[in-house]
Design a protein around this motif. Structure first.
Motif, PDB file in Angstrom:
ATOM      1  N   VAL A 147     -38.512  14.622  29.210  1.00 15.56           N
ATOM      2  CA  VAL A 147     -38.706  13.922  27.939  1.00 15.56           C
ATOM      3  C   VAL A 147     -38.158  12.511  28.056  1.00 15.56           C
ATOM      4  O   VAL A 147     -37.046  12.301  28.536  1.00 15.56           O
ATOM      5  CB  VAL A 147     -38.017  14.675  26.780  1.00 15.56           C
ATOM      6  CG1 VAL A 147     -38.104  13.892  25.490  1.00 15.56           C
ATOM      7  CG2 VAL A 147     -38.629  16.058  26.615  1.00 15.56           C
ATOM      8  N   ALA A 203     -36.530  18.931  32.183  1.00 21.21           N
ATOM      9  CA  ALA A 203     -37.246  19.987  31.459  1.00 21.21           C
ATOM     10  C   ALA A 203     -36.297  20.997  30.801  1.00 21.21           C
ATOM     11  O   ALA A 203     -36.697  21.704  29.880  1.00 21.21           O
ATOM     12  CB  ALA A 203     -38.206  20.713  32.403  1.00 21.21           C
ATOM     13  N   PHE A 238     -38.538  18.971  22.345  1.00 23.46           N
ATOM     14  CA  PHE A 238     -39.686  18.581  23.173  1.00 23.46           C
ATOM     15  C   PHE A 238     -39.570  19.200  24.562  1.00 23.46           C
ATOM     16  O   PHE A 238     -40.540  19.723  25.098  1.00 23.46           O
ATOM     17  CB  PHE A 238     -39.766  17.053  23.290  1.00 23.46           C
ATOM     18  CG  PHE A 238     -40.785  16.396  22.405  1.00 23.46           C
ATOM     19  CD1 PHE A 238     -40.768  16.586  21.034  1.00 23.46           C
ATOM     20  CD2 PHE A 238     -41.756  15.574  22.935  1.00 23.46           C
ATOM     21  CE1 PHE A 238     -41.702  15.980  20.221  1.00 23.46           C
ATOM     22  CE2 PHE A 238     -42.698  14.963  22.136  1.00 23.46           C
ATOM     23  CZ  PHE A 238     -42.674  15.165  20.766  1.00 23.46           C
ATOM     24  N   ALA A 239     -38.387  19.133  25.154  1.00 23.73           N
ATOM     25  CA  ALA A 239     -38.182  19.691  26.495  1.00 23.73           C
ATOM     26  C   ALA A 239     -38.434  21.193  26.485  1.00 23.73           C
ATOM     27  O   ALA A 239     -39.128  21.722  27.361  1.00 23.73           O
ATOM     28  CB  ALA A 239     -36.774  19.381  27.000  1.00 23.73           C
ATOM     29  N   GLN A 253     -41.371  20.034  30.188  1.00 25.01           N
ATOM     30  CA  GLN A 253     -41.506  18.825  31.002  1.00 25.01           C
ATOM     31  C   GLN A 253     -40.372  17.868  30.643  1.00 25.01           C
ATOM     32  O   GLN A 253     -39.757  17.983  29.583  1.00 25.01           O
ATOM     33  CB  GLN A 253     -42.842  18.133  30.717  1.00 25.01           C
ATOM     34  CG  GLN A 253     -44.055  18.915  31.125  1.00 25.01           C
ATOM     35  CD  GLN A 253     -44.224  18.994  32.636  1.00 25.01           C
ATOM     36  OE1 GLN A 253     -43.708  18.172  33.389  1.00 25.01           O
ATOM     37  NE2 GLN A 253     -44.949  19.998  33.089  1.00 25.01           N
ATOM     38  N   SER A 266     -37.224   9.102  25.870  1.00 24.94           N
ATOM     39  CA  SER A 266     -36.899   8.608  24.540  1.00 24.94           C
ATOM     40  C   SER A 266     -36.622   7.115  24.647  1.00 24.94           C
ATOM     41  O   SER A 266     -35.689   6.709  25.326  1.00 24.94           O
ATOM     42  CB  SER A 266     -35.666   9.322  23.994  1.00 24.94           C
ATOM     43  OG  SER A 266     -35.237   8.730  22.781  1.00 24.94           O
ATOM     44  N   GLU A 321     -46.353  13.213  22.092  1.00 26.99           N
ATOM     45  CA  GLU A 321     -45.621  12.004  21.709  1.00 26.99           C
ATOM     46  C   GLU A 321     -45.295  12.042  20.226  1.00 26.99           C
ATOM     47  O   GLU A 321     -46.029  12.636  19.441  1.00 26.99           O
ATOM     48  CB  GLU A 321     -46.470  10.759  21.958  1.00 26.99           C
ATOM     49  CG  GLU A 321     -46.909  10.564  23.379  1.00 26.99           C
ATOM     50  CD  GLU A 321     -47.791   9.342  23.522  1.00 26.99           C
ATOM     51  OE1 GLU A 321     -47.324   8.229  23.213  1.00 26.99           O
ATOM     52  OE2 GLU A 321     -48.951   9.511  23.933  1.00 26.99           O
ATOM     53  N   SER A 368     -43.153  13.707  25.912  1.00 23.57           N
ATOM     54  CA  SER A 368     -43.039  14.692  26.978  1.00 23.57           C
ATOM     55  C   SER A 368     -43.936  14.197  28.096  1.00 23.57           C
ATOM     56  O   SER A 368     -45.124  13.949  27.887  1.00 23.57           O
ATOM     57  CB  SER A 368     -43.501  16.057  26.472  1.00 23.57           C
ATOM     58  OG  SER A 368     -43.434  17.002  27.507  1.00 23.57           O
ATOM     59  N   ARG A 409     -35.520  15.563  20.970  1.00 23.68           N
ATOM     60  CA  ARG A 409     -35.723  15.460  22.416  1.00 23.68           C
ATOM     61  C   ARG A 409     -35.566  16.820  23.092  1.00 23.68           C
ATOM     62  O   ARG A 409     -36.369  17.209  23.935  1.00 23.68           O
ATOM     63  CB  ARG A 409     -34.726  14.481  23.039  1.00 23.68           C
ATOM     64  CG  ARG A 409     -35.058  13.047  22.772  1.00 23.68           C
ATOM     65  CD  ARG A 409     -34.091  12.174  23.504  1.00 23.68           C
ATOM     66  NE  ARG A 409     -33.068  11.745  22.564  1.00 23.68           N
ATOM     67  CZ  ARG A 409     -32.136  10.862  22.819  1.00 23.68           C
ATOM     68  NH1 ARG A 409     -32.028  10.315  24.004  1.00 23.68           N
ATOM     69  NH2 ARG A 409     -31.273  10.510  21.914  1.00 23.68           N
ATOM     70  N   LYS A 453     -40.183  22.999  24.276  1.00 19.81           N
ATOM     71  CA  LYS A 453     -41.562  23.337  23.899  1.00 19.81           C
ATOM     72  C   LYS A 453     -42.552  23.045  25.020  1.00 19.81           C
ATOM     73  O   LYS A 453     -43.463  23.830  25.269  1.00 19.81           O
ATOM     74  CB  LYS A 453     -41.961  22.563  22.651  1.00 19.81           C
ATOM     75  CG  LYS A 453     -43.368  22.850  22.171  1.00 19.81           C
ATOM     76  CD  LYS A 453     -43.682  22.106  20.897  1.00 19.81           C
ATOM     77  CE  LYS A 453     -45.095  22.421  20.435  1.00 19.81           C
ATOM     78  NZ  LYS A 453     -45.427  21.694  19.205  1.00 19.81           N
ATOM     79  N   HIS A 454     -42.397  21.922  25.692  1.00 22.45           N
ATOM     80  CA  HIS A 454     -43.392  21.489  26.669  1.00 22.45           C
ATOM     81  C   HIS A 454     -43.005  21.780  28.114  1.00 22.45           C
ATOM     82  O   HIS A 454     -43.842  21.669  29.013  1.00 22.45           O
ATOM     83  CB  HIS A 454     -43.692  20.002  26.482  1.00 22.45           C
ATOM     84  CG  HIS A 454     -44.210  19.694  25.119  1.00 22.45           C
ATOM     85  ND1 HIS A 454     -45.475  20.038  24.703  1.00 22.45           N
ATOM     86  CD2 HIS A 454     -43.611  19.108  24.057  1.00 22.45           C
ATOM     87  CE1 HIS A 454     -45.637  19.667  23.444  1.00 22.45           C
ATOM     88  NE2 HIS A 454     -44.523  19.104  23.029  1.00 22.45           N
ATOM     89  N   ASN A 506     -45.412  14.398  32.076  1.00 19.38           N
ATOM     90  CA  ASN A 506     -45.694  15.237  33.238  1.00 19.38           C
ATOM     91  C   ASN A 506     -45.405  14.442  34.512  1.00 19.38           C
ATOM     92  O   ASN A 506     -46.313  13.984  35.203  1.00 19.38           O
ATOM     93  CB  ASN A 506     -47.150  15.705  33.184  1.00 19.38           C
ATOM     94  CG  ASN A 506     -47.469  16.712  34.260  1.00 19.38           C
ATOM     95  OD1 ASN A 506     -46.594  17.164  34.985  1.00 19.38           O
ATOM     96  ND2 ASN A 506     -48.730  17.058  34.376  1.00 19.38           N
TER      97      ASN A 506
END
Length: 178
Positions: free
Chosen positions: A32, A123, A24-25, A30, A34, A77, A91, A21, A27-28, A93
């Motif tokens: 997350v 994020a 993901f935050a 945005q 779960s 995802e 992730s 998780r 990297k993207h 938006n």
């Protein structure tokens, strides 16, 4: 597998999921989401759990897409199933408080929502909790008290709690919540 080994495997999987998780935050950039199931007891994949998870995931995805207001709500995802049950990480938006509000609505309004555990990280990878959107803590499966209080006080037997969850899962299998 011994109870100790099962517990160790569940804890290791939860730590891996937490790290995923946060990745993901980062990297993207945005929030997350779960989604996991809140299944008491050592068996986190009992009969009906796949059906319940699919129904909750579909409802949550639909709710987010309806309320997103733009194309491309889900940036990335990942799904996984392991000893700790099924998991969907996305992730999204969408503003973190808005996302948490939608998650809580599904947890409270879906017939199987009590089994849902929809966590949101902002994020920066920080958890967004219910208090942040003006909601009280999750309620116990069996009474109106906060679940954490019942757990600490041991108000209900483990058998009572597992039985309640198994009844919801049976409902998922037989009522076709998809």
């Amino acid at each position: 597998m011994s109870q100790t080994a099962i517990l160790a495997a569940i804890l290791a999987e939860r730590e891996a999921r937490w790290n995923m998780r946060r990745e993901f935050a980062a990297k993207h950039g945005q929030p997350v989401l779960s989604l996991t199931l809140n299944i008491p007891g050592a068996d986190k994949n009992p009969a009906g759990s796949a059906e319940a998870f699919a129904s909750l995931q579909q409802c949550l995805r639909h709710t987010i897409e309806q309320n997103c207001g733009h194309a491309g709500c889900m940036l990335a995802e990942k799904e996984r199933t392991g000893v700790d049950g099924p998991c969907w990480i996305a992730s999204v938006n969408l503003a973190p408080l808005a996302l948490k509000t939608l998650c809580v609505a599904v947890e409270e309004e879906h017939p199987l929502g009590r089994l849902a555990d929809a966590d949101v990280l902002d994020a920066q990878g920080q958890p967004v909790n219910r208090a942040g959107i003006g909601h009280e803590a999750r309620r116990c499966f069996l009474c109106e008290a906060p679940a954490s209080l019942c757990r600490r006080q041991g108000k209900h037997s483990p058998e009572q709690i597992v039985d309640y969850a198994r009844k919801l899962l049976k409902h998922a299998r037989h009522e076709g919540h998809r």
